[in-house]
Design a protein around this motif. Structure first.
Motif, PDB file in Angstrom:
ATOM      1  N   SER A  50       0.816  -1.213   0.000  1.00 43.11           N
ATOM      2  CA  SER A  50       0.000   0.000   0.000  1.00 43.11           C
ATOM      3  C   SER A  50       0.853   1.268   0.000  1.00 43.11           C
ATOM      4  O   SER A  50       0.366   2.346  -0.338  1.00 43.11           O
ATOM      5  CB  SER A  50      -0.945   0.003   1.205  1.00 43.11           C
ATOM      6  OG  SER A  50      -0.191   0.053   2.405  1.00 43.11           O
ATOM      7  N   HIS A  53       3.627   3.487  -4.574  1.00 42.29           N
ATOM      8  CA  HIS A  53       2.759   4.186  -5.526  1.00 42.29           C
ATOM      9  C   HIS A  53       3.619   5.065  -6.420  1.00 42.29           C
ATOM     10  O   HIS A  53       4.752   5.387  -6.095  1.00 42.29           O
ATOM     11  CB  HIS A  53       1.695   5.024  -4.800  1.00 42.29           C
ATOM     12  CG  HIS A  53       2.291   6.018  -3.841  1.00 42.29           C
ATOM     13  ND1 HIS A  53       2.755   7.240  -4.227  1.00 42.29           N
ATOM     14  CD2 HIS A  53       2.519   5.922  -2.514  1.00 42.29           C
ATOM     15  CE1 HIS A  53       3.232   7.875  -3.171  1.00 42.29           C
ATOM     16  NE2 HIS A  53       3.113   7.096  -2.123  1.00 42.29           N
ATOM     17  N   GLY A  54       3.088   5.418  -7.526  1.00 40.04           N
ATOM     18  CA  GLY A  54       3.801   6.292  -8.442  1.00 40.04           C
ATOM     19  C   GLY A  54       4.830   5.601  -9.317  1.00 40.04           C
ATOM     20  O   GLY A  54       5.652   6.252  -9.935  1.00 40.04           O
ATOM     21  N   THR A  56       5.959   3.966 -12.591  1.00 42.01           N
ATOM     22  CA  THR A  56       5.524   3.928 -13.985  1.00 42.01           C
ATOM     23  C   THR A  56       6.490   3.076 -14.798  1.00 42.01           C
ATOM     24  O   THR A  56       7.685   3.061 -14.536  1.00 42.01           O
ATOM     25  CB  THR A  56       5.470   5.338 -14.598  1.00 42.01           C
ATOM     26  OG1 THR A  56       6.778   5.926 -14.504  1.00 42.01           O
ATOM     27  CG2 THR A  56       4.478   6.220 -13.862  1.00 42.01           C
TER      28      THR A  56
END
Length: 73
Positions: A50, A53-54, A56
């Motif tokens: 969790s 994030h982020g 790519t």
């Protein structure tokens, strides 16, 4: 430009062993081992998914991995 001038009297027989045999090489390595110490390993702690994030991934990399049988099948 490379300076090709030769100074000194280095041996020209490049096929001969210039420094000694394998035993002398191992001795040299053993003497140098104390000079080349590795840093202490740092243990990585697990991260909760969790918190990730982020991230790519470029489309070309995703297509490359998708085409590889280890990852895409």
């Amino acid at each position: 430009m490379t300076n090709l001038k030769v100074h000194g009297s280095a041996p020209l027989d490049l096929g001969s062993d210039l420094e000694g045999d394998l035993a002398s090489l191992r001795g040299d390595c053993a003497r140098m081992a104390g000079h080349w110490s590795a840093p202490a390993p740092v243990a990585a702690l697990p991260v909760s998914p969790s918190l990730i994030h982020g991230v790519t991934v470029p489309p070309t990399s995703a297509r490359l991995l998708d085409a590889m049988s280890d990852y895409g099948d």
